[in-house]
Scaffold this motif. Structure first.
Motif, short mmCIF file in Angstrom:
data_model
loop_
_atom_site.label_atom_id
_atom_site.label_comp_id
_atom_site.label_asym_id
_atom_site.label_seq_id
_atom_site.Cartn_x
_atom_site.Cartn_y
_atom_site.Cartn_z
N LEU A 163 -4.19 6.31 -5.69
CA LEU A 163 -2.85 5.95 -5.76
C LEU A 163 -2.58 5.15 -4.50
CD1 LEU A 163 -1.14 9.11 -7.10
CD2 LEU A 163 -1.40 6.65 -8.24
N PRO A 164 -2.14 4.09 -4.57
CA PRO A 164 -1.91 3.28 -3.26
C PRO A 164 -0.57 4.18 -2.50
CG PRO A 164 -0.49 2.14 -5.28
CD PRO A 164 -1.61 3.39 -5.71
N PRO A 165 -0.48 3.97 -1.05
CA PRO A 165 0.63 4.39 -0.39
C PRO A 165 1.90 3.88 -0.80
CG PRO A 165 -1.21 3.47 1.09
CD PRO A 165 -1.53 3.10 -0.34
N LYS A 166 2.90 4.86 -1.00
CA LYS A 166 4.16 4.44 -1.45
C LYS A 166 5.05 3.31 -0.61
CE LYS A 166 4.64 8.68 -3.93
NZ LYS A 166 5.05 9.93 -4.08
N THR A 167 4.53 3.26 0.57
CA THR A 167 5.01 2.37 1.74
C THR A 167 4.35 1.09 1.22
OG1 THR A 167 4.86 4.02 3.28
CG2 THR A 167 5.19 1.76 3.94
N ILE A 168 3.34 0.91 1.12
CA ILE A 168 2.83 -0.58 0.70
C ILE A 168 3.70 -1.05 -0.86
CG2 ILE A 168 0.71 -1.90 -0.09
CD1 ILE A 168 0.72 -0.86 2.68
N VAL A 169 3.58 -0.15 -1.69
CA VAL A 169 4.28 -0.43 -2.84
C VAL A 169 5.99 -0.79 -2.49
CG1 VAL A 169 5.27 0.53 -5.05
CG2 VAL A 169 3.05 1.24 -4.28
#
Length: 112
Positions: free
Chosen positions: A87-93
């Motif tokens: 899962l990607p970091p939510k910050t990057i999303v």
């Protein structure tokens, strides 16, 4: 052509909201929707390139293009997490979504 670019980006943004909702709930986004989202983004960027090469586009179109291109690069980075099954970091999303939203709103300001 500007109308088509706005429409394509708007449809892509709806898919992006669904994708972000998955990640924010710690779930993998559907791969098919990710590909559709990327395809719509690429189509919108191509339409903007065509518009810019005609030479009579307002400056906001160029600014929107740069912002949306940056968002697209962030999208490739997000896809790399999906390929690695992480899962990607939510910050990057959030950064990807904000860049895309600001780019879209900048483009929309030309139309309004």
């Amino acid at each position: 052509m500007l109308n088509y670019a706005i429409l394509v980006f708007a449809i892509g943004a709806l898919g992006g909201l669904v994708l972000a909702a998955h990640v924010l709930r710690n779930k993998f986004a559907p791969w098919l929707l990710s590909l559709l989202h990327a395809g719509l983004g690429a189509t919108g960027l191509i339409l903007l390139i065509l518009l810019l090469t005609q030479g009579n586009a307002p400056q906001q179109v160029l600014i929107a293009f740069v912002l949306l291109l940056a968002a697209a690069l962030g999208g490739f980075f997000l896809a790399s997490f999906h390929i690695r099954k992480t899962l990607p970091p939510k910050t990057i999303v959030a950064v990807h979504a904000c860049a895309a939203a600001v780019g879209f709103l900048t483009l929309l300001s030309v139309f309004l």
